[in-house]
Design a protein around this motif. Sequence first.
Motif, PDB file in Angstrom:
ATOM      1  N   LEU A 192      -1.717  -7.507  -3.502  1.00  0.00           N
ATOM      2  CA  LEU A 192      -0.604  -6.850  -4.178  1.00  0.00           C
ATOM      3  C   LEU A 192       0.440  -6.350  -3.184  1.00  0.00           C
ATOM      4  N   ILE A 193      -0.012  -5.878  -2.023  1.00  0.00           N
ATOM      5  CA  ILE A 193       0.917  -5.436  -0.977  1.00  0.00           C
ATOM      6  C   ILE A 193       1.844  -6.575  -0.590  1.00  0.00           C
ATOM      7  N   GLU A 194       1.271  -7.748  -0.402  1.00  0.00           N
ATOM      8  CA  GLU A 194       2.066  -8.912  -0.014  1.00  0.00           C
ATOM      9  C   GLU A 194       2.963  -9.382  -1.153  1.00  0.00           C
ATOM     10  N   GLN A 195       2.428  -9.375  -2.377  1.00  0.00           N
ATOM     11  CA  GLN A 195       3.175  -9.919  -3.505  1.00  0.00           C
ATOM     12  C   GLN A 195       4.326  -9.018  -3.949  1.00  0.00           C
ATOM     13  N   TYR A 196       4.101  -7.681  -3.874  1.00  0.00           N
ATOM     14  CA  TYR A 196       5.093  -6.749  -4.415  1.00  0.00           C
ATOM     15  C   TYR A 196       5.753  -5.885  -3.331  1.00  0.00           C
ATOM     16  N   ASP A 197       5.532  -6.218  -2.067  1.00  0.00           N
ATOM     17  CA  ASP A 197       6.161  -5.524  -0.942  1.00  0.00           C
ATOM     18  C   ASP A 197       5.931  -4.016  -1.028  1.00  0.00           C
ATOM     19  N   ILE A 198       4.662  -3.645  -1.209  1.00  0.00           N
ATOM     20  CA  ILE A 198       4.291  -2.232  -1.240  1.00  0.00           C
ATOM     21  C   ILE A 198       4.402  -1.668   0.173  1.00  0.00           C
ATOM     22  N   LEU A 199       5.072  -0.518   0.313  1.00  0.00           N
ATOM     23  CA  LEU A 199       5.270   0.084   1.623  1.00  0.00           C
ATOM     24  C   LEU A 199       4.047   0.863   2.096  1.00  0.00           C
ATOM     25  N   ARG A 200       3.392   1.560   1.155  1.00  0.00           N
ATOM     26  CA  ARG A 200       2.339   2.480   1.562  1.00  0.00           C
ATOM     27  C   ARG A 200       1.384   2.704   0.400  1.00  0.00           C
ATOM     28  N   ILE A 201       0.087   2.751   0.700  1.00  0.00           N
ATOM     29  CA  ILE A 201      -0.941   3.187  -0.255  1.00  0.00           C
ATOM     30  C   ILE A 201      -1.822   4.190   0.483  1.00  0.00           C
ATOM     31  N   LYS A 202      -2.140   5.300  -0.165  1.00  0.00           N
ATOM     32  CA  LYS A 202      -3.055   6.258   0.450  1.00  0.00           C
ATOM     33  C   LYS A 202      -3.746   7.050  -0.642  1.00  0.00           C
ATOM     34  N   GLY A 203      -5.001   7.418  -0.359  1.00  0.00           N
ATOM     35  CA  GLY A 203      -5.752   8.177  -1.344  1.00  0.00           C
ATOM     36  C   GLY A 203      -7.230   8.176  -1.037  1.00  0.00           C
ATOM     37  N   PHE A 204      -8.039   8.426  -2.092  1.00  0.00           N
ATOM     38  CA  PHE A 204      -9.480   8.567  -1.934  1.00  0.00           C
ATOM     39  C   PHE A 204     -10.207   7.717  -2.967  1.00  0.00           C
ATOM     40  N   LEU A 205     -11.396   7.248  -2.589  1.00  0.00           N
ATOM     41  CA  LEU A 205     -12.235   6.458  -3.483  1.00  0.00           C
ATOM     42  C   LEU A 205     -13.555   7.172  -3.720  1.00  0.00           C
ATOM     43  N   ARG A 257     -17.254   6.501  -4.368  1.00  0.00           N
ATOM     44  CA  ARG A 257     -18.273   5.462  -4.245  1.00  0.00           C
ATOM     45  C   ARG A 257     -19.548   5.969  -4.896  1.00  0.00           C
ATOM     46  N   PRO A 258     -19.929   5.443  -6.064  1.00  0.00           N
ATOM     47  CA  PRO A 258     -21.080   5.972  -6.806  1.00  0.00           C
ATOM     48  C   PRO A 258     -22.356   5.913  -5.973  1.00  0.00           C
ATOM     49  N   GLY A 259     -23.105   7.012  -6.021  1.00  0.00           N
ATOM     50  CA  GLY A 259     -24.364   7.079  -5.293  1.00  0.00           C
ATOM     51  C   GLY A 259     -24.226   7.527  -3.856  1.00  0.00           C
ATOM     52  N   LEU A 260     -22.998   7.636  -3.369  1.00  0.00           N
ATOM     53  CA  LEU A 260     -22.775   8.063  -1.989  1.00  0.00           C
ATOM     54  C   LEU A 260     -22.234   9.490  -1.992  1.00  0.00           C
ATOM     55  N   PRO A 261     -22.685  10.331  -1.070  1.00  0.00           N
ATOM     56  CA  PRO A 261     -22.312  11.743  -1.113  1.00  0.00           C
ATOM     57  C   PRO A 261     -20.932  12.056  -0.570  1.00  0.00           C
ATOM     58  N   ARG A 262     -20.312  11.115   0.153  1.00  0.00           N
ATOM     59  CA  ARG A 262     -19.026  11.390   0.796  1.00  0.00           C
ATOM     60  C   ARG A 262     -17.919  10.587   0.128  1.00  0.00           C
ATOM     61  N   ARG A 263     -16.745  11.148   0.111  1.00  0.00           N
ATOM     62  CA  ARG A 263     -15.606  10.424  -0.425  1.00  0.00           C
ATOM     63  C   ARG A 263     -15.064   9.487   0.660  1.00  0.00           C
ATOM     64  N   GLU A 264     -14.417   8.419   0.217  1.00  0.00           N
ATOM     65  CA  GLU A 264     -13.889   7.427   1.150  1.00  0.00           C
ATOM     66  C   GLU A 264     -12.354   7.476   1.131  1.00  0.00           C
ATOM     67  N   VAL A 265     -11.762   7.604   2.307  1.00  0.00           N
ATOM     68  CA  VAL A 265     -10.310   7.584   2.450  1.00  0.00           C
ATOM     69  C   VAL A 265      -9.845   6.133   2.484  1.00  0.00           C
ATOM     70  N   PHE A 266      -8.765   5.847   1.765  1.00  0.00           N
ATOM     71  CA  PHE A 266      -8.158   4.516   1.804  1.00  0.00           C
ATOM     72  C   PHE A 266      -6.706   4.678   2.204  1.00  0.00           C
ATOM     73  N   GLN A 267      -6.268   3.897   3.195  1.00  0.00           N
ATOM     74  CA  GLN A 267      -4.880   3.915   3.630  1.00  0.00           C
ATOM     75  C   GLN A 267      -4.408   2.489   3.872  1.00  0.00           C
ATOM     76  N   ALA A 268      -3.149   2.256   3.561  1.00  0.00           N
ATOM     77  CA  ALA A 268      -2.532   0.966   3.862  1.00  0.00           C
ATOM     78  C   ALA A 268      -1.082   1.216   4.231  1.00  0.00           C
ATOM     79  N   ALA A 269      -0.656   0.615   5.336  1.00  0.00           N
ATOM     80  CA  ALA A 269       0.737   0.644   5.752  1.00  0.00           C
ATOM     81  C   ALA A 269       1.148  -0.801   5.986  1.00  0.00           C
ATOM     82  N   GLY A 270       1.942  -1.341   5.058  1.00  0.00           N
ATOM     83  CA  GLY A 270       2.228  -2.769   5.142  1.00  0.00           C
ATOM     84  C   GLY A 270       0.934  -3.545   4.955  1.00  0.00           C
TER      85      GLY A 270
END
Length: 350
Positions: A274-287, A289-302
Motif C-alpha cells: 500500500l505504501i508503494e501503491q498510494y505513496d504513503i509518507l508515514r505509518i506509525k503505531g502499535f500492534l 499480538r494475541p498471547g504475547l505480553p508486550r505490545r509491538e511498535v510498527f513504523q514505516a517511513a517510505g
Amino acid sequence: MARRIPATIISGFLGAGKTTLIRHVIENAKGKRLAFLINEFGDLGIDRDMLLGCGLEGCTDDDIMELANGCICCTVADDFLPTMEKLLDRPDKPDHIVIETSGLALPKPLVKAFNWPEIKAQVTVDGVVTVVDAKALAEGRFADDEDAVQQQREADEALDHDNPLEEVFDDQLFCADIVVLNKVDLLDGAQVDVLEAELQTRLRPGVHLVRSDQSGVDPAVLMGLDKAAEDDLDARPSHHDGADDHDHDDFHSFVLNLASVNDPTALEMMLKSLIEQYDILRIKGFLDRPGLPRREVFQAAGPRLQRYFDRPWRDGENRRSELVVIGLHTIDEAAIRAHLSDWSIPAAAE
C-alpha cells in the motif's frame, strides 16, 4: 535577570529519526532534569507513548508532555503557550526543554512564539536541530529540479507546480543551527559525501552538519549552542514569511483501528504494498499480538518498515492495534481502508 531555561527544537521530516534522537538524549542526560514536549500530526499520540514505553530513567508522565491538537506551528496560542506555562509553573523547573515538532511542522513560527512575554522572560531557544533522512534524500525524495519547475511555471502560469514537501523540507533546513544527516549507515561513503555537499549549499552560513546512524549524536553537540534563535529570526528565511501560517490541507492523516494481529508478516507485506501503491509518507503505531505480553511498535517511513516490542501491556489497558497513516491530501483513504478490511475492527465495535 535570572538565567533563562534553554530549549532545543528538534525538527525534521517524517521518519527522519527525531524520536530516536530524543531517546538518545534521555539515555545520556547525565543527571540533567530534562522536559520534553512532543507534537504529533494526526489524531493518535504515538511518539510520547513510544518514549514512555522505552523503559529508560527519565521517561515519566510529568516530564514528557504531548501536544496532539494539531501542528505546533498552527496552535501556538491555544496549545503550546498553555503547556509551556504549566511546565514553567512547576516548582522543579527543568534544566533544559526539548521540543519535538511534527514531521510536517515549520520551525520558524514556533521560534517566534518564544518572543511572547510569558515565555521570553523564562526560556530561550538554545538552538534548532533538523534531522534529515540520508537514505530518503539519496532516493530523490527532496531533490526536485527547481529550474525545471520554474520553466514549467513560465510555460503555463495556470499550472500549480508547488511541492509542499519540498517547502517543508526547505523551511526546516533554513531555520536549523545544526543539521543531523541521519541513517548514513544505509549508504556508502561516496553517496554521503555527495549528500553532505548538496546540503551545505542549502544551509545558512555557520550551520553545522553532523553525520549519524540511529540518531546517535552526543547531546553535548546538540545542546549548549546559546543561539537565542528567537532574537535571530530575520536570518532564518522561510517560504512562508509574511503568511499567517502554512496550509496543512496539503496533507491528510487518519487512524486505522485494527483487530489483534496473528500474522504480522502478512500485514507488513500488505502495508508495504500500500505504501508503494498510494505513496504513503508515514505509518506509525502499535500492534496487539494475541498471547504475547508486550505490545509491538510498527513504523514505516517510505519503503522502510520496522517492528519491535517495547513494553508490556498494562493491567486494564485496552489491547488494540492502532496505526496512524499520513500522506498528501490526495491519498485515497477509502481504498487503503478497503485493502485492510480483513484486519480492521468493524466500525460498530470501535
